[in-house]
Design a protein around this motif. Structure first.
Motif, PDB file in Angstrom:
ATOM      1  N   GLU A 237      15.298   6.553  -0.753  1.00 57.64           N
ATOM      2  CA  GLU A 237      14.903   5.705  -1.877  1.00 57.64           C
ATOM      3  C   GLU A 237      16.060   5.371  -2.810  1.00 57.64           C
ATOM      4  O   GLU A 237      15.965   4.465  -3.645  1.00 57.64           O
ATOM      5  CB  GLU A 237      13.786   6.382  -2.682  1.00 57.64           C
ATOM      6  CG  GLU A 237      14.204   7.603  -3.503  1.00 57.64           C
ATOM      7  CD  GLU A 237      14.325   8.879  -2.696  1.00 57.64           C
ATOM      8  OE1 GLU A 237      14.602   9.936  -3.303  1.00 57.64           O
ATOM      9  OE2 GLU A 237      14.146   8.827  -1.455  1.00 57.64           O
ATOM     10  N   VAL A 421       6.450  11.359   7.547  1.00 63.72           N
ATOM     11  CA  VAL A 421       6.172   9.945   7.335  1.00 63.72           C
ATOM     12  C   VAL A 421       5.665   9.323   8.633  1.00 63.72           C
ATOM     13  O   VAL A 421       6.285   9.463   9.692  1.00 63.72           O
ATOM     14  CB  VAL A 421       7.438   9.195   6.875  1.00 63.72           C
ATOM     15  CG1 VAL A 421       7.140   7.715   6.642  1.00 63.72           C
ATOM     16  CG2 VAL A 421       8.006   9.842   5.615  1.00 63.72           C
ATOM     17  N   LEU A 450       4.366   0.667  -4.988  1.00 57.50           N
ATOM     18  CA  LEU A 450       4.804   1.418  -3.811  1.00 57.50           C
ATOM     19  C   LEU A 450       3.651   1.705  -2.865  1.00 57.50           C
ATOM     20  O   LEU A 450       3.811   1.671  -1.636  1.00 57.50           O
ATOM     21  CB  LEU A 450       5.470   2.721  -4.254  1.00 57.50           C
ATOM     22  CG  LEU A 450       6.814   2.541  -4.981  1.00 57.50           C
ATOM     23  CD1 LEU A 450       7.234   3.847  -5.650  1.00 57.50           C
ATOM     24  CD2 LEU A 450       7.891   2.065  -4.011  1.00 57.50           C
ATOM     25  N   GLU A 451       2.480   1.981  -3.414  1.00 59.82           N
ATOM     26  CA  GLU A 451       1.310   2.191  -2.554  1.00 59.82           C
ATOM     27  C   GLU A 451       0.910   0.900  -1.855  1.00 59.82           C
ATOM     28  O   GLU A 451       0.516   0.920  -0.679  1.00 59.82           O
ATOM     29  CB  GLU A 451       0.154   2.747  -3.381  1.00 59.82           C
ATOM     30  CG  GLU A 451       0.359   4.202  -3.793  1.00 59.82           C
ATOM     31  CD  GLU A 451      -0.790   4.743  -4.629  1.00 59.82           C
ATOM     32  OE1 GLU A 451      -1.563   3.919  -5.186  1.00 59.82           O
ATOM     33  OE2 GLU A 451      -0.913   5.979  -4.722  1.00 59.82           O
ATOM     34  N   THR A 454       3.349   0.462   0.975  1.00 62.07           N
ATOM     35  CA  THR A 454       3.016   1.383   2.059  1.00 62.07           C
ATOM     36  C   THR A 454       1.828   0.880   2.866  1.00 62.07           C
ATOM     37  O   THR A 454       1.830   0.917   4.105  1.00 62.07           O
ATOM     38  CB  THR A 454       2.719   2.781   1.489  1.00 62.07           C
ATOM     39  OG1 THR A 454       3.862   3.249   0.766  1.00 62.07           O
ATOM     40  CG2 THR A 454       2.382   3.764   2.596  1.00 62.07           C
ATOM     41  N   LYS A 455       0.808   0.397   2.179  1.00 59.19           N
ATOM     42  CA  LYS A 455      -0.372  -0.134   2.862  1.00 59.19           C
ATOM     43  C   LYS A 455      -0.018  -1.362   3.688  1.00 59.19           C
ATOM     44  O   LYS A 455      -0.506  -1.534   4.822  1.00 59.19           O
ATOM     45  CB  LYS A 455      -1.453  -0.467   1.827  1.00 59.19           C
ATOM     46  CG  LYS A 455      -2.744  -0.979   2.425  1.00 59.19           C
ATOM     47  CD  LYS A 455      -3.782  -1.257   1.333  1.00 59.19           C
ATOM     48  CE  LYS A 455      -5.079  -1.791   1.914  1.00 59.19           C
ATOM     49  NZ  LYS A 455      -6.085  -2.061   0.851  1.00 59.19           N
ATOM     50  N   ALA A 458       1.765  -0.244   6.809  1.00 63.16           N
ATOM     51  CA  ALA A 458       0.851   0.399   7.757  1.00 63.16           C
ATOM     52  C   ALA A 458       0.036  -0.622   8.531  1.00 63.16           C
ATOM     53  O   ALA A 458      -0.380  -0.372   9.667  1.00 63.16           O
ATOM     54  CB  ALA A 458      -0.075   1.361   7.010  1.00 63.16           C
ATOM     55  N   ALA A 509       9.428   1.929   5.344  1.00 65.28           N
ATOM     56  CA  ALA A 509       8.429   2.995   5.239  1.00 65.28           C
ATOM     57  C   ALA A 509       9.043   4.280   4.678  1.00 65.28           C
ATOM     58  O   ALA A 509       8.433   4.967   3.839  1.00 65.28           O
ATOM     59  CB  ALA A 509       7.799   3.256   6.605  1.00 65.28           C
ATOM     60  N   ALA A 512       9.833   3.684   0.892  1.00 63.70           N
ATOM     61  CA  ALA A 512       8.618   3.705   0.065  1.00 63.70           C
ATOM     62  C   ALA A 512       8.094   5.131  -0.098  1.00 63.70           C
ATOM     63  O   ALA A 512       7.669   5.527  -1.195  1.00 63.70           O
ATOM     64  CB  ALA A 512       7.547   2.810   0.691  1.00 63.70           C
ATOM     65  N   ALA A 513       8.115   5.915   0.981  1.00 65.95           N
ATOM     66  CA  ALA A 513       7.637   7.299   0.904  1.00 65.95           C
ATOM     67  C   ALA A 513       8.490   8.117  -0.057  1.00 65.95           C
ATOM     68  O   ALA A 513       7.976   8.894  -0.873  1.00 65.95           O
ATOM     69  CB  ALA A 513       7.647   7.929   2.295  1.00 65.95           C
TER      70      ALA A 513
END
Length: 550
Positions: A237, A421, A450-451, A454-455, A458, A509, A512-513
């Motif tokens: 990050e 992850v 950030l969520e 991530t979504k 995915a 990914a 973001a994690a």
């Protein structure tokens, strides 16, 4: 598909200062070694060639006694890193500066000199002393790349240009010893390389952002391949944003080096007001620029270099870029904006470049050695490549096998958090991905953004589900090779562009994690929902889940 097989002692993937130094030093220490250097483009096409500022190093023989000291360089580096540097790594980096510069000169680099014959020096942001040596004014990186490239071409190393990394091969699946790599040759053929040492020197991943100062090849190939193979990454990050990417009238963007501000250039808002300390660390200056831009409707701020003496001769490369963009910076301020510039995090390594997997080393920007922490000190990047490339070479020649000899590299300490992850099953179209990452994981971040990122990742379409007409499947695939680390559902990637898209999606990914887990603001990482620091500082370690990596 045609396949070529190659067996070597050492495979270096990447051809910047870190990779070429590693290759040359292996050959110097072990003249009979079989060394191959693979590079996705041509020699000289990576980030090293773009480096403008120079090399930070304390060279006591060229300075009055007491003018500078390694301890001061260490202190400046630690201060810029905002509590996240590894002090032992910083000590190694700064202490080896003089030897690294001497080695580069041995390989043909000609540094700029003063009238008295001593090496010229510049001052850059967050350095307490003028210690930046340079070549060709502001074209140091190009001179380094040319010198090392010529040395490698004249060596016994096998050079594989326009050859991309597809996947690392392992002894028995992800998390086991790395035994080589599968590469994609210039004609689309697969090249399977067997070796006892793979050295990743593939550079950074700032192309994951919509706005970046980096070359197009900086797509995180090595980082993604390492994590898919089971290696641990750290602090992904932490991406540095350069405050001054020039914005030309013709729409071109170009980097305006930190060294310009070191020589006296100032930053102004639209009203002509000077709004920050230009020599503060990059993250501070970048956020100050972003805030000033927000206050004036998003238009760029201005870099005024008209007061710098000898502007065209001191910075000939930038002068050419400004003129190509329709600007004359000797007569007018240059519009500038922040842009993603450098990855401080990457593949976790020890002080000799060894990753958490036996047989795998990482050097340069792809690696997380601990020297940059949360914010890289200007001109420490070329130094890092030279210093740790040489250390990796020495450890390989000495017979090191990687993590089996470096258990500390894989340990999780009290000041670290380890995350598993899930890597996305598919990829996003590149421009869409870059815009998402810029918006939600850029200069300022928060949990909601950030969520959402991530979504979005995915839900990326799996190969074969894309609708842009690109064929992402072929009869033979990296995942079909016994021991390959290519994940299921990702097999048979047909083009280098598709390989890059896959790497960028994986890197996004990981980024973001890490950004979600780091609930604080430190260095280059700024969370609007967590504006304070969280002490003591913590590293975020990342690895792919079994389902995402195997």
């Amino acid at each position: 598909m045609d396949e070529q097989r190659l067996d070597v002692d050492v495979l270096v993937v990447g051809s910047g200062i870190a990779g070429l130094t590693t290759a040359l030093e292996v050959l110097r220490l072990a003249p009979g070694a079989r060394v191959a250097v693979a590079t996705k483009a041509s020699l000289g096409d990576g980030a090293t060639s773009w480096a403008q500022g120079g090399i930070a190093a304390v060279l006591a023989d060229d300075q009055p006694v007491g003018a500078d000291a390694v301890s001061l360089h260490v202190a400046d580096t630690l201060a810029a890193g905002d509590g996240l540097c590894a002090p032992d790594a910083v000590t190694v980096l700064c202490g080896a500066g003089a030897d690294a510069v001497t080695a580069l000169e041995r390989y043909g680099l000609v540094l700029d000199r003063r009238a008295d014959g001593t090496r010229a020096r510049g001052l850059e942001a967050a350095h307490s002393r003028p210690r930046i040596v340079h070549a060709g004014g502001d074209t140091t990186g190009a001179h380094v790349a040319a010198a090392l490239g010529a040395a490698v071409r004249a060596s016994r190393a096998a050079l594989l240009e326009r050859t991309a990394l597809v996947a690392l091969t392992t002894a028995a699946g992800p998390g086991t010893a790395v035994t080589g790599a599968r590469l994609r040759g210039p004609g689309g053929e697969d090249v399977l390389v067997g070796t006892r040492a793979v050295v990743l020197a593939t550079g950074g991943h700032a192309q994951v952002y919509a706005h970046t100062t980096t070359p197009a090849v900086a797509t995180g190939d090595g980082l993604a391949a390492a994590v898919r193979a089971g290696a641990v990454a750290r602090d992904v990050e932490m991406v540095q944003f350069h405050p001054t990417a020039g914005a030309g009238r013709d729409g071109r963007t170009f980097l305006v080096s930190e060294a310009v501000r070191g020589e006296g250039a100032v930053l102004l808002d639209a009203t002509g007001r000077r709004f920050c300390d230009e020599l503060a660390p990059r993250d501070v200056v970048a956020r100050a620029c972003a805030a000033a831009m927000a206050a004036q409707g998003g238009t760029p701020v201005l870099l005024d270099a008209r007061g710098v003496d000898g502007l065209r001769t001191r910075f000939p490369g930038i002068d050419a870029l400004t003129r190509a963009a329709g600007l004359d910076w000797t007569r007018e301020p240059v519009p500038v904006t922040p842009a993603a510039h450098y990855a401080m995090g990457g593949v976790l390594t020890d002080l000799d470049g060894r990753s958490t997997l036996p047989g795998l080393w990482a050097v340069g920007e792809v690696a997380s050695t601990g020297v940059h922490g949360a914010n890289r000190l200007a001109s420490n990047s070329l130094l890092e490549g030279a210093v740790f490339g040489a250390r990796a070479a020495a450890s390989i020649v000495a017979g090191a096998t990687g993590a089996a000899d470096a258990p500390a590299a894989a340990a999780v300490d009290a000041d670290e958090v380890l995350l598993d992850v899930d890597l996305p099953a598919g990829t996003l179209p590149r421009e869409e991905l870059q815009e998402h990452v810029w918006e939600h994981a850029g200069l300022l971040r928060d949990r909601a953004g950030l969520e959402l990122l991530t979504k979005t990742l995915a839900g990326a379409a799996a190969p074969g589900e894309r609708t842009d007409g690109e064929d992402l499947t072929t009869p033979e695939a990296p995942g079909d090779l016994p021991g390959s680390a290519a994940p299921p559902g990702r097999r048979g990637v047909a083009s280098v562009a598709a390989l890059e898209d896959r790497a960028l999606t994986d890197v996004a990914a990981l980024l973001a994690a890490g950004a979600l887990a780091r609930e604080e603001s430190r260095g280059a990482h700024a969370r609007s929902d967590h504006p304070g620091r969280r002490d003591p500082a913590r590293h975020v370690l990342l690895r792919a889940t079994t389902g995402g990596a195997a």
